[in-house]
Design an enzyme around this catalytic site. Sequence first.
Site, PDB file in Angstrom:
ATOM      1  N   ILE A  16       0.827  -1.341  -0.117  1.00  0.00           N
ATOM      2  CA  ILE A  16       0.080  -0.135  -0.178  1.00  0.00           C
ATOM      3  C   ILE A  16       0.797   1.184   0.002  1.00  0.00           C
ATOM      4  O   ILE A  16       0.397   2.339  -0.586  1.00  0.00           O
ATOM      5  CB  ILE A  16      -1.048   0.060   1.279  1.00  0.00           C
ATOM      6  CG1 ILE A  16      -2.159   0.771   0.869  1.00  0.00           C
ATOM      7  CG2 ILE A  16      -0.317   0.255   2.485  1.00  0.00           C
ATOM      8  CD1 ILE A  16      -3.039   0.417  -0.194  1.00  0.00           C
ATOM      9  N   SER A  38      12.004   1.716   6.404  1.00  0.00           N
ATOM     10  CA  SER A  38      11.512   0.187   6.295  1.00  0.00           C
ATOM     11  C   SER A  38      12.568  -0.686   6.592  1.00  0.00           C
ATOM     12  O   SER A  38      13.986  -0.235   6.450  1.00  0.00           O
ATOM     13  CB  SER A  38      11.065   0.066   4.763  1.00  0.00           C
ATOM     14  OG  SER A  38       9.867  -0.638   4.547  1.00  0.00           O
ATOM     15  N   ARG A  39      12.471  -1.851   7.023  1.00  0.00           N
ATOM     16  CA  ARG A  39      13.469  -2.812   7.258  1.00  0.00           C
ATOM     17  C   ARG A  39      14.305  -3.268   6.288  1.00  0.00           C
ATOM     18  O   ARG A  39      15.492  -3.732   6.091  1.00  0.00           O
ATOM     19  CB  ARG A  39      13.094  -3.924   8.481  1.00  0.00           C
ATOM     20  CG  ARG A  39      12.497  -3.405   9.707  1.00  0.00           C
ATOM     21  CD  ARG A  39      11.686  -4.613  10.196  1.00  0.00           C
ATOM     22  NE  ARG A  39      10.561  -5.163   9.170  1.00  0.00           N
ATOM     23  CZ  ARG A  39       9.892  -6.359   8.980  1.00  0.00           C
ATOM     24  NH1 ARG A  39      10.067  -6.864  10.156  1.00  0.00           N
ATOM     25  NH2 ARG A  39       9.300  -6.822   8.255  1.00  0.00           N
ATOM     26  N   LYS A  92      -5.215   2.098   7.841  1.00  0.00           N
ATOM     27  CA  LYS A  92      -6.153   1.424   8.641  1.00  0.00           C
ATOM     28  C   LYS A  92      -5.787   0.095   8.775  1.00  0.00           C
ATOM     29  O   LYS A  92      -5.033  -0.413   7.579  1.00  0.00           O
ATOM     30  CB  LYS A  92      -7.411   1.427   7.890  1.00  0.00           C
ATOM     31  CG  LYS A  92      -7.526   1.188   6.159  1.00  0.00           C
ATOM     32  CD  LYS A  92      -7.353  -0.167   5.763  1.00  0.00           C
ATOM     33  CE  LYS A  92      -7.848  -1.473   6.306  1.00  0.00           C
ATOM     34  NZ  LYS A  92      -7.625  -2.656   5.213  1.00  0.00           N
ATOM     35  N   ASP A 170      -9.580  -7.581   7.313  1.00  0.00           N
ATOM     36  CA  ASP A 170      -9.094  -6.387   6.768  1.00  0.00           C
ATOM     37  C   ASP A 170      -9.602  -5.528   5.697  1.00  0.00           C
ATOM     38  O   ASP A 170      -9.784  -4.297   5.622  1.00  0.00           O
ATOM     39  CB  ASP A 170      -7.588  -7.043   6.387  1.00  0.00           C
ATOM     40  CG  ASP A 170      -6.472  -5.738   5.780  1.00  0.00           C
ATOM     41  OD1 ASP A 170      -5.764  -5.151   6.691  1.00  0.00           O
ATOM     42  OD2 ASP A 170      -6.773  -5.707   4.604  1.00  0.00           O
TER      43      ASP A 170
HETATM   44  P1  NAP Z   1       2.942  -5.117   3.172  1.00  0.00           P
HETATM   45  O1  NAP Z   1       2.956  -5.275   1.855  1.00  0.00           O
HETATM   46  O2  NAP Z   1       2.934  -6.357   3.979  1.00  0.00           O
HETATM   47  O3  NAP Z   1       3.637  -3.979   3.541  1.00  0.00           O
HETATM   48  C1  NAP Z   1       3.794  -3.787   4.925  1.00  0.00           C
HETATM   49  C2  NAP Z   1       5.306  -3.347   4.957  1.00  0.00           C
HETATM   50  O4  NAP Z   1       5.391  -2.986   6.385  1.00  0.00           O
HETATM   51  C3  NAP Z   1       6.206  -4.505   4.858  1.00  0.00           C
HETATM   52  O5  NAP Z   1       6.738  -4.628   3.371  1.00  0.00           O
HETATM   53  C4  NAP Z   1       7.408  -4.372   5.588  1.00  0.00           C
HETATM   54  O6  NAP Z   1       8.361  -3.771   5.175  1.00  0.00           O
HETATM   55  C5  NAP Z   1       6.587  -3.390   6.784  1.00  0.00           C
HETATM   56  N1  NAP Z   1       7.010  -4.071   8.336  1.00  0.00           N
HETATM   57  C6  NAP Z   1       7.303  -3.591   9.177  1.00  0.00           C
HETATM   58  N2  NAP Z   1       6.834  -4.604  10.332  1.00  0.00           N
HETATM   59  C7  NAP Z   1       6.538  -5.484   9.899  1.00  0.00           C
HETATM   60  C8  NAP Z   1       6.319  -6.807  10.524  1.00  0.00           C
HETATM   61  N3  NAP Z   1       6.262  -7.059  11.605  1.00  0.00           N
HETATM   62  N4  NAP Z   1       5.505  -7.634   9.429  1.00  0.00           N
HETATM   63  C9  NAP Z   1       5.552  -7.395   8.208  1.00  0.00           C
HETATM   64  N5  NAP Z   1       5.719  -6.577   7.525  1.00  0.00           N
HETATM   65  C10 NAP Z   1       6.438  -5.227   8.533  1.00  0.00           C
HETATM   66  O7  NAP Z   1       1.252  -4.877   3.660  1.00  0.00           O
HETATM   67  P2  NAP Z   1       0.348  -3.761   3.000  1.00  0.00           P
HETATM   68  O8  NAP Z   1      -0.651  -4.513   2.178  1.00  0.00           O
HETATM   69  O9  NAP Z   1       1.128  -2.563   2.162  1.00  0.00           O
HETATM   70  O10 NAP Z   1      -0.620  -3.350   4.140  1.00  0.00           O
HETATM   71  C11 NAP Z   1      -0.023  -2.517   5.140  1.00  0.00           C
HETATM   72  C12 NAP Z   1      -1.396  -1.634   5.774  1.00  0.00           C
HETATM   73  O11 NAP Z   1      -2.059  -1.034   4.804  1.00  0.00           O
HETATM   74  C13 NAP Z   1      -2.231  -2.760   6.358  1.00  0.00           C
HETATM   75  O12 NAP Z   1      -2.900  -2.195   7.638  1.00  0.00           O
HETATM   76  C14 NAP Z   1      -3.495  -2.895   5.349  1.00  0.00           C
HETATM   77  O13 NAP Z   1      -4.527  -3.181   6.052  1.00  0.00           O
HETATM   78  C15 NAP Z   1      -3.412  -1.574   4.841  1.00  0.00           C
HETATM   79  N6  NAP Z   1      -4.070  -1.496   3.423  1.00  0.00           N
HETATM   80  C16 NAP Z   1      -3.637  -2.640   2.469  1.00  0.00           C
HETATM   81  C17 NAP Z   1      -4.403  -2.501   1.371  1.00  0.00           C
HETATM   82  C18 NAP Z   1      -3.973  -3.740   0.272  1.00  0.00           C
HETATM   83  O14 NAP Z   1      -4.652  -3.572  -0.704  1.00  0.00           O
HETATM   84  N7  NAP Z   1      -2.944  -4.350   0.180  1.00  0.00           N
HETATM   85  C19 NAP Z   1      -5.144  -1.568   0.877  1.00  0.00           C
HETATM   86  C20 NAP Z   1      -5.757  -0.656   1.893  1.00  0.00           C
HETATM   87  C21 NAP Z   1      -4.867  -0.679   3.041  1.00  0.00           C
HETATM   88  P3  NAP Z   1       9.982  -4.011   5.637  1.00  0.00           P
HETATM   89  O15 NAP Z   1       9.943  -5.524   5.655  1.00  0.00           O
HETATM   90  O16 NAP Z   1      10.925  -3.365   4.698  1.00  0.00           O
HETATM   91  O17 NAP Z   1       9.939  -3.331   6.925  1.00  0.00           O
END
Ligand code: NAP
Length: 311
Positions: A16, A38-39, A92, A170
């Site tokens: 996101i 970011s890590r 969110k 989610d």
């Molecule tokens: P994601 O692709 O997994 O990205 C989250 C990033 O956070 C990871 O790439 C990671 O980057 C970092 N991170 C830090 N601590 C972490 C941990 N303990 N475990 C995993 N990742 C960790 O997830 P996302 O889809 O972007 O979602 C993130 C948030 O946005 C959620 O709350 C979700 O509800 C919201 N969201 C998502 C979407 C969607 O369509 N995917 C839409 C709207 C909102 P590093 O490893 O580089 O630290």
Amino acid sequence: MTATDIPIAIVGLGKIGRDQHVPSIAAHPRFRLAATVSRHATMEEVPAYTDLSAMQAAHPEITAVALCTPPQVRYDLAREALEAGLDVLLEKPPGATVAEVEALARLARERGRVLFATWHSRFAQGVPAARDWLAGREILSGRITWREDVRRWHPGQTWIWQPGGLGVFDPGINALSILTEILPLPVRLTGAELEFPENQQAPIAARLSLRAGAAAIEADFDFRQTGPQTWDILLETDEGRLHLSGGGATVTAAGRDLAKGDALDSEYDGVYARFADLLARRESEVDVTPLMHVADAFMLGRRLTTDPFVE
Ligand code: NAP
């Protein structure tokens, strides 16, 4: 840097962060992406750090962060950012528990910082028109169908199946964020059924029974939908049917079009416009209502076990 420039950092550069926050920050006349935290992930030509304190030491000019990590780690990061004097935008859901979000709101007040707990679906094109049309009308019943393909929207995201990851809530919480925005009455949950894959800690499907006044509203959330995706809210009123489709992008009321958008239109330009406005007014916006309904579903829900989920 200009007088109106807001240098901001994205924390948690994942799906996101890249898909929505980066373009909406770039499109906004006041925000400037000044760093990422970011890590593992980095972006070309944007200074990258692996923790907040290193970012702050190198960039004291940064005044705001957008926390785009999974919810389970959001509280500690948000607290650290607020205590360090930063304004904070939360993706969110705003946290893994209701209490931690309330604690952050209090901390932001005490520290004079702006905290914006975003609900991106509330910025879908048709949501304001739906809310205005419903005002003063009697709701008789409702049906929410929010069915999407977890493999398409959450590839490789193991956190979503862990405790606090919310599973199908989610996306389902997006429907609840719209419902609680457009209804003129408070909503309460009266029952729920949650289907957990036998190898996971979060539900893959959920059926909720809600009440708004005398109206019964049934919700059907499912993460197993392949093919076309369904993000629909139907409300029957004393003056006809209100139908939101495409996640609130398209709305018809009593047969008349109120909005005609695309389900995949970005809602994040609206999110950042609101954040800029809150920053200008030095006001926070924190509504935990959608998260509270999800918490209630876990409290009242009957648990069913279903087939294992393997990506
Ligand atoms: P994601 O692709 O997994 O990205 C989250 C990033 O956070 C990871 O790439 C990671 O980057 C970092 N991170 C830090 N601590 C972490 C941990 N303990 N475990 C995993 N990742 C960790 O997830 P996302 O889809 O972007 O979602 C993130 C948030 O946005 C959620 O709350 C979700 O509800 C919201 N969201 C998502 C979407 C969607 O369509 N995917 C839409 C709207 C909102 P590093 O490893 O580089 O630290």
